[in-house]
Design an enzyme around this catalytic site. Structure first.
Site, PDB file in Angstrom:
ATOM      1  N   CYS A   1      -0.627  -0.976 -10.855  1.00 58.05           N
ATOM      2  CA  CYS A   1      -1.316  -2.165 -10.349  1.00 58.05           C
ATOM      3  C   CYS A   1      -1.947  -2.947 -11.502  1.00 58.05           C
ATOM      4  O   CYS A   1      -1.229  -3.564 -12.282  1.00 58.05           O
ATOM      5  CB  CYS A   1      -2.329  -1.783  -9.279  1.00 58.05           C
ATOM      6  SG  CYS A   1      -2.900  -3.211  -8.310  1.00 58.05           S
TER       7      CYS A   1
ATOM      8  N   HIS B   1       0.673   1.425  -5.397  1.00 58.09           N
ATOM      9  CA  HIS B   1      -0.249   2.554  -5.611  1.00 58.09           C
ATOM     10  C   HIS B   1       0.294   3.845  -4.999  1.00 58.09           C
ATOM     11  O   HIS B   1      -0.122   4.243  -3.898  1.00 58.09           O
ATOM     12  CB  HIS B   1      -1.605   2.253  -4.971  1.00 58.09           C
ATOM     13  CG  HIS B   1      -2.463   1.312  -5.737  1.00 58.09           C
ATOM     14  ND1 HIS B   1      -3.202   1.689  -6.837  1.00 58.09           N
ATOM     15  CD2 HIS B   1      -2.694  -0.012  -5.557  1.00 58.09           C
ATOM     16  CE1 HIS B   1      -3.869   0.637  -7.297  1.00 58.09           C
ATOM     17  NE2 HIS B   1      -3.570  -0.407  -6.550  1.00 58.09           N
TER      18      HIS B   1
ATOM     19  N   GLU C   1      -0.492   6.743  -6.036  1.00 62.81           N
ATOM     20  CA  GLU C   1      -1.492   7.787  -6.295  1.00 62.81           C
ATOM     21  C   GLU C   1      -2.613   7.829  -5.264  1.00 62.81           C
ATOM     22  O   GLU C   1      -3.447   8.747  -5.272  1.00 62.81           O
ATOM     23  CB  GLU C   1      -2.102   7.568  -7.694  1.00 62.81           C
ATOM     24  CG  GLU C   1      -3.273   6.591  -7.775  1.00 62.81           C
ATOM     25  CD  GLU C   1      -2.914   5.120  -7.607  1.00 62.81           C
ATOM     26  OE1 GLU C   1      -3.821   4.266  -7.747  1.00 62.81           O
ATOM     27  OE2 GLU C   1      -1.750   4.800  -7.330  1.00 62.81           O
TER      28      GLU C   1
END
Length: 209
Positions: free
Chosen positions: A68, A155, A157
């Site tokens: 990001c 994202h 994660e």
């Protein structure tokens, strides 16, 4: 997931005052995460420090991953523009990205994939890089720069707890143009999280060679 692959973590937060290493040659990899700041926030010492870290890591050919904001800073380091789209739409929630021919060739992207997003800015594709995945609202979703440097706009994660915290702390952003509401976030997680986790494992195995 990185620990499970035999690596220790050295976590540093320059926007909270942590210093960053000048020499990154001993590291197996560098991951630069996201945040509410802009890659263009030169008035923030932490952003300037992370831009310098990215440049050092890529110059030393240390495997580098930007997520990001991290990807946007990678793009900026390579001379590309980072900005909001003319429509001022955002991606906040789950959206579909599709692998390019190069993404397929590397074995990193198959067909359309639902991914979690939380950003208002995007990046132009840096010169000399390869586009790996594209989206509708923000066309540049993943790129490769050299053999082991990657930037991804989404994202993989984010955990369920992180998602809930983001929605609580930045609830006003769920009403911005292009964003989806909290119920869509939760439904998207149930639908896409398992596949996104498998994708992340496959990506790490490719990246951390």
């Amino acid at each position: 997931m990185i620990r499970s692959r035999g690596h220790a973590l050295d976590r540093r937060c320059p926007l909270h005052g942590d210093s960053l290493p000048e020499d990154v040659s001993a590291y197996a990899g560098v991951v630069v995460f996201g945040g509410p700041m802009s890659a263009n926030d030169d008035h923030l010492e932490g952003i300037r420090a992370e831009l310098g870290l990215i440049e050092r890591a890529m110059t030393a050919e240390v495997p580098t991953l930007g997520i990001c904001l991290g990807a946007q800073m990678m793009a900026r380091v390579m001379g590309a523009r980072v900005a909001r789209p003319p429509s001022e739409h955002v991606e906040i929630g789950y959206y579909t990205v599709t692998g390019t021919e190069e993404g397929h060739r590397l074995g990193l992207f198959d067909g359309p994939m639902g991914v979690y997003q939380w950003h208002k800015e995007g990046f132009d594709l840096p010169a000399g890089t390869r586009l790996l995945a594209r989206g509708d609202m923000f066309p540049n979703q993943a790129f490769a720069a050299g053999p082991q440097a990657y930037g991804i706009q989404f994202h993989p994660e984010v955990t369920h707890e992180m998602m809930e915290r983001w929605m609580r702390l930045a609830s006003d952003m769920l009403t911005w143009p292009g964003a989806t509401d909290a119920s869509a976030h939760r439904a998207g997680r149930l639908r896409h999280d398992a596949a996104l986790g498998r994708w992340l494992g496959r990506f790490l195995d490719h990246w951390m060679v």
